[in-house]
Design a protein around this motif. Sequence first.
Motif, PDB file in Angstrom:
ATOM      1  N   PHE A 238     101.174  35.861 -48.896  1.00  0.00           N
ATOM      2  CA  PHE A 238     100.500  37.016 -48.304  1.00  0.00           C
ATOM      3  C   PHE A 238     101.061  38.329 -48.825  1.00  0.00           C
ATOM      4  N   GLY A 239     100.147  39.256 -49.100  1.00  0.00           N
ATOM      5  CA  GLY A 239     100.535  40.581 -49.536  1.00  0.00           C
ATOM      6  C   GLY A 239      99.657  41.630 -48.885  1.00  0.00           C
ATOM      7  N   LEU A 240     100.153  42.863 -48.887  1.00  0.00           N
ATOM      8  CA  LEU A 240      99.413  43.992 -48.341  1.00  0.00           C
ATOM      9  C   LEU A 240      99.170  44.975 -49.481  1.00  0.00           C
ATOM     10  N   ARG A 241      97.912  45.376 -49.644  1.00  0.00           N
ATOM     11  CA  ARG A 241      97.524  46.189 -50.792  1.00  0.00           C
ATOM     12  C   ARG A 241      96.898  47.511 -50.359  1.00  0.00           C
ATOM     13  N   PHE A 242      97.326  48.589 -51.001  1.00  0.00           N
ATOM     14  CA  PHE A 242      96.757  49.912 -50.778  1.00  0.00           C
ATOM     15  C   PHE A 242      96.035  50.323 -52.061  1.00  0.00           C
ATOM     16  N   GLY A 243      94.788  50.789 -51.923  1.00  0.00           N
ATOM     17  CA  GLY A 243      94.000  51.064 -53.114  1.00  0.00           C
ATOM     18  C   GLY A 243      93.272  52.397 -53.082  1.00  0.00           C
ATOM     19  N   LEU A 244      93.106  52.972 -54.268  1.00  0.00           N
ATOM     20  CA  LEU A 244      92.279  54.153 -54.491  1.00  0.00           C
ATOM     21  C   LEU A 244      91.225  53.781 -55.527  1.00  0.00           C
ATOM     22  N   THR A 245      89.956  53.993 -55.195  1.00  0.00           N
ATOM     23  CA  THR A 245      88.869  53.601 -56.089  1.00  0.00           C
ATOM     24  C   THR A 245      87.856  54.735 -56.211  1.00  0.00           C
ATOM     25  N   TRP A 246      87.389  54.953 -57.407  1.00  0.00           N
ATOM     26  CA  TRP A 246      86.296  55.889 -57.659  1.00  0.00           C
ATOM     27  C   TRP A 246      85.164  55.077 -58.277  1.00  0.00           C
ATOM     28  N   ALA A 247      84.030  55.023 -57.599  1.00  0.00           N
ATOM     29  CA  ALA A 247      82.910  54.200 -58.067  1.00  0.00           C
ATOM     30  C   ALA A 247      81.626  55.013 -58.054  1.00  0.00           C
ATOM     31  N   ARG A 248      80.841  54.911 -59.099  1.00  0.00           N
ATOM     32  CA  ARG A 248      79.519  55.537 -59.132  1.00  0.00           C
ATOM     33  C   ARG A 248      78.459  54.463 -58.888  1.00  0.00           C
TER      34      ARG A 248
END
Length: 349
Positions: free
Chosen positions: A92-102
């Motif tokens: 198990f892991g915890l993930r923080f994400g930043l995404t830019w999607a068009r």
Amino acid sequence: MKKKVVLLVVIALLTSIAQESLGQFSFSNLFGGKNQTRKRKTFEPYSSVSLGIGTSSYYGELSPYNRFIQSTINGMRWNAAFNFTRQLSPQFGLRFGLTWARISGDDNYMDGVSGYEANFMRNLHFRNDIKELSIVGQYDFVPTLKGSPRRASIAPYIFGGIAVFAHDPVAKPETPLYPDEWVRLQPLHTEGQGLPGYTAQPYSLISVAVPLGIGVRYKLNHNFDIGLELGYRFSFTDYLDDVGGNYAATADLAAQSPLSAAMGNRTLERIAARTGKDRTAGVIQYLTNIGIYDPNNPVDPFTSSFIVPGFDGNGDNKRGSSKYKDSYMLTTVKLIYYIPAKIKCPPLR
């Protein structure tokens, strides 16, 4: 009901992560007991960062769910992502994400598609740049028994969590109005939101989504993996595309601005603004099929004299549907770097 099932899945996954992480902890760890030494020999938490690029696809009024494959391909655009992951236990892991999607959609993809003639006649399109901040739990099917150097060569996984995103749909007006410009749609009140006599309020440009997905990582060397991921976002808004309710009366929009009226009802535009394609043949075919155009006595169909049922500008007709919220799907190829647990300093001389 669908949203409740998705939320229950996310809650169950995050609860499992918490339980697994607590299972790795013992009060003896606070005092440097034997259990601490034993656990450190079996698993050491570690961190990684990743950069990724890929595709994005939107599903909603302008890209129907019941044409999933065509909708995925027709409006496909791009995404870029950065993630930080903390592996809390072997699986198990915890993930923080930043995404830019068009994302984007266009009714003119329905030109000549049986059963979707009214969508083509509606003639709406949009694009939207989504900036997403997410936190997800990640479950690896293959455990890492020690630190990151001992990770598996191939590691499939699933993930689920919550995301907050900003968005702002835009579209191209008819060429004579604003040549080659994209204009923001929300301030134009295209469905009468916020105008006198309308109950709906302007939709928010901040919303929430539930990310769920699958992925696989392949170990390149001691510090790097390459990964492939497919993630679906169930959003809580129906206005990623600026479409979700009834047409506003043309006169009410015109009182705001000519641009509001033009963008609210686009059925009588001869040229598709986004593609530059002539719509004449498709519009004549639609009007002929519903019995208000005689091909034996051809006239110009792009005049206000044509009162088209469902698009007459009186404010009583459906422009979209609130039955399903909009959603989007991201596929990402990413390079993953594992941060060394310890930095070795050169010996002093």
